[in-house]
Design an enzyme around this catalytic site. Sequence first.
Site, short mmCIF file in Angstrom:
data_model
loop_
_atom_site.label_atom_id
_atom_site.label_comp_id
_atom_site.label_asym_id
_atom_site.label_seq_id
_atom_site.Cartn_x
_atom_site.Cartn_y
_atom_site.Cartn_z
N ILE A 1 -13.10 -21.10 49.16
CA ILE A 1 -12.78 -20.04 48.20
C ILE A 1 -13.10 -18.67 48.78
O ILE A 1 -12.28 -17.75 48.75
CB ILE A 1 -13.57 -20.24 46.89
CG1 ILE A 1 -13.18 -21.57 46.23
CG2 ILE A 1 -13.34 -19.08 45.94
CD1 ILE A 1 -14.02 -21.91 45.01
N GLY B 1 -19.12 -15.17 52.51
CA GLY B 1 -20.01 -14.02 52.40
C GLY B 1 -20.98 -13.97 53.56
O GLY B 1 -20.93 -14.79 54.47
N ALA C 1 -23.42 -17.18 52.71
CA ALA C 1 -22.93 -18.53 52.47
C ALA C 1 -21.41 -18.52 52.33
O ALA C 1 -20.78 -17.47 52.22
CB ALA C 1 -23.57 -19.10 51.19
N VAL D 1 -18.34 -20.33 49.97
CA VAL D 1 -18.13 -21.01 48.70
C VAL D 1 -16.86 -21.86 48.79
O VAL D 1 -15.81 -21.37 49.24
CB VAL D 1 -18.01 -20.00 47.54
CG1 VAL D 1 -17.82 -20.73 46.22
CG2 VAL D 1 -19.25 -19.12 47.47
N LYS E 1 -21.66 -23.87 47.06
CA LYS E 1 -22.06 -22.74 47.89
C LYS E 1 -22.95 -23.28 49.02
O LYS E 1 -24.05 -23.79 48.78
CB LYS E 1 -22.83 -21.71 47.07
CG LYS E 1 -23.15 -20.43 47.82
CD LYS E 1 -23.61 -19.35 46.86
CE LYS E 1 -23.70 -18.02 47.56
NZ LYS E 1 -23.99 -16.91 46.61
N ASP F 1 -27.85 -7.33 42.97
CA ASP F 1 -26.60 -7.09 43.70
C ASP F 1 -25.42 -7.12 42.74
O ASP F 1 -24.41 -7.76 43.01
CB ASP F 1 -26.43 -8.14 44.81
CG ASP F 1 -25.31 -7.78 45.78
OD1 ASP F 1 -24.99 -6.58 45.90
OD2 ASP F 1 -24.75 -8.69 46.41
#
Length: 645
Positions: A24, A27, A30, A32, A47, A141
């Site tokens: 998906i 980042g 990690a 996802v 994740k 965040d």
Amino acid sequence: MDTTLQDPLVGQVLDGRYRIDSRIAVGGMATVYRAVDTRLDRVLALKVMHPALAVDASFVERFIREAKSVARLAHPNVVQVFDQGNDGSYVYLAMEYVAGCTLRDVLRERGALQPRAALDILEPVLAALGAAHRAGFVHRDMKPENVLIGDDGRVKVADFGLVRAVDTVTNTTGTVLGTVSYLAPEQIEDGTADPRVDVYACGVMLYEMLTGDKPHDGDSPAVILYKHLHEDVPPPSAAVPGMAYELDEMVASATARTPALRPYDAVALLAQVRDGRGRLDEDQLDAVPPQALAVDHDNGDDRTTVIPRALTTPRPLPADGDDHASGPALDRTSRFASPPPPPPSRRRSGIRRGPAAIVVAVLLALGLGAGVWYINSGQFTKVPPLLAKTQDEAEDRLQDAGLEVGKVSHAHSDTVKRGTIIGSDPEPGARIRVNDAVSFTISDGPETVRVPALAGQKLGEAQDQLRKDGLDPGMVTREFSEDVPRGSVISARPADGTKVRAGTAVALVVSKGAPIDIPDVTGSDEADARSELTEAGLKVKIATERVTSSEYDKGQVVRQTPKSGGRAAEGDTVTLTLSKGPEMIEVPDVVGDSVDDARQALEGAGFEVDEDRGLFGIFGDEVKSQSVEGGRTAPKGSTITIKIR
């Protein structure tokens, strides 16, 4: 090329349970994946921490600990965590899968949103953050990428508490620019992260939803960070003329550069948002900002439907189908255009109404029309919004509206900037006659008081003085002092004379008195030890349990707490542990045994062994006698001497 085909995890089953179907997002911490829980047969998001980070044991431990905490945070607007585990070098979280898109996708496609849509997205975000804040979590965040909007319109917040310990992005990409755009000033300056950093980020997101742009732009992260530190977030009305002042108020309150001026957590901000929303009329909520992007399609089932349909479709008419049925009758001047016919004359038939009657009827009609015109015409106006404006700006606005300046008063405010308007009387939007006066109140900023001089005062007196001056007594620590008597204040933090906001907690340092060197009383009898410690100004406590000791006789001090060599204050207590003497054990009978057997038996019983061979036992190997006869008791660890022949 499909990048998912290059991902080694796609198509694999992780931990013997989670089949990874597709990637998906990626980042800095990690990746996802969309996965299927083969055990429960449900789709979820997996994740997986980057293997390079998984080698850091402390980071993994924090990742797991915080994931478990978030899993206990059951809230409908929080992406839930179902499971956590690892498979070799892969550390993962199994989370709720939200079919839809992010707020970033919506902003990219639609630009600025109507205030109703923006608030309908912001409120569930604040509800989720509020639940987290009250549970002790800070998101740290918040940004549109972490706000998920499902195809059914539900809003959920992702990545709760998963702090990024490693920043792998070092260039000036849009990702970096996007992240720094939501950082609160205190995060930039010293890394502080309490609930108010989430409040600040939500204020920035509200500004972006209302205007279609971030409040601070720049060519590099450094430029944006500088603006966060030195420039206020502008009011949305500066970019969208005519926007309701209540929306300016929400953004200004949430994005105050001084943390103390913001709502203390998301629950407080949510209350402000709901209060401000209640003061907006339907036209203000449904106003379409000029920055909104045109949509070339209808409300079909496409990606735009991730905004709840109630936000994008017309409201139904009332049950009677009359779209003009509501509102005060006096606002409907058309109802008075034709005056009602005069009532039937009670005069006798045959007598006609003369010219005077006609004149009266005409005057009546004109009077009604003039009255309605007077009520609804330029004789009345509305009080303009003055909140957060300076006095000069407020006076200009009143003058433009044809109003006079009334009484100007001052009051302290924790949320409104010094020198700007807190409120007006009548309130903004109120109907008022032209040339009437409007009074307003100017903020003097947070109420400040000076920390009083407390040095030398007794602790209780100092705490009472703080309360009297509008301050809170804070944490009390104690230190040795040669000059300040025991129990009196040495200093305060903040220091005396410092100007602070009313209600600030003041920490106090209290004297423990002059230090005393603790004497060594181990090996002394109880009476002697007590006397020596008392003469030194210390109190004595005897431990209830005694211990066996082969080193100290019964009744002697085996150990003391605190130990000797340390320092204590006058009146402090030293606890003494006394000996109940050595442990007495039975001595084995080894007479007649060989030397090796005798030594083995005695040492096995807990004794030391000494050999006495004399002149004739040099070559002997039989025990002639022993210093303590067999069958008697002796202190454990003591020495038994055996004579050899």
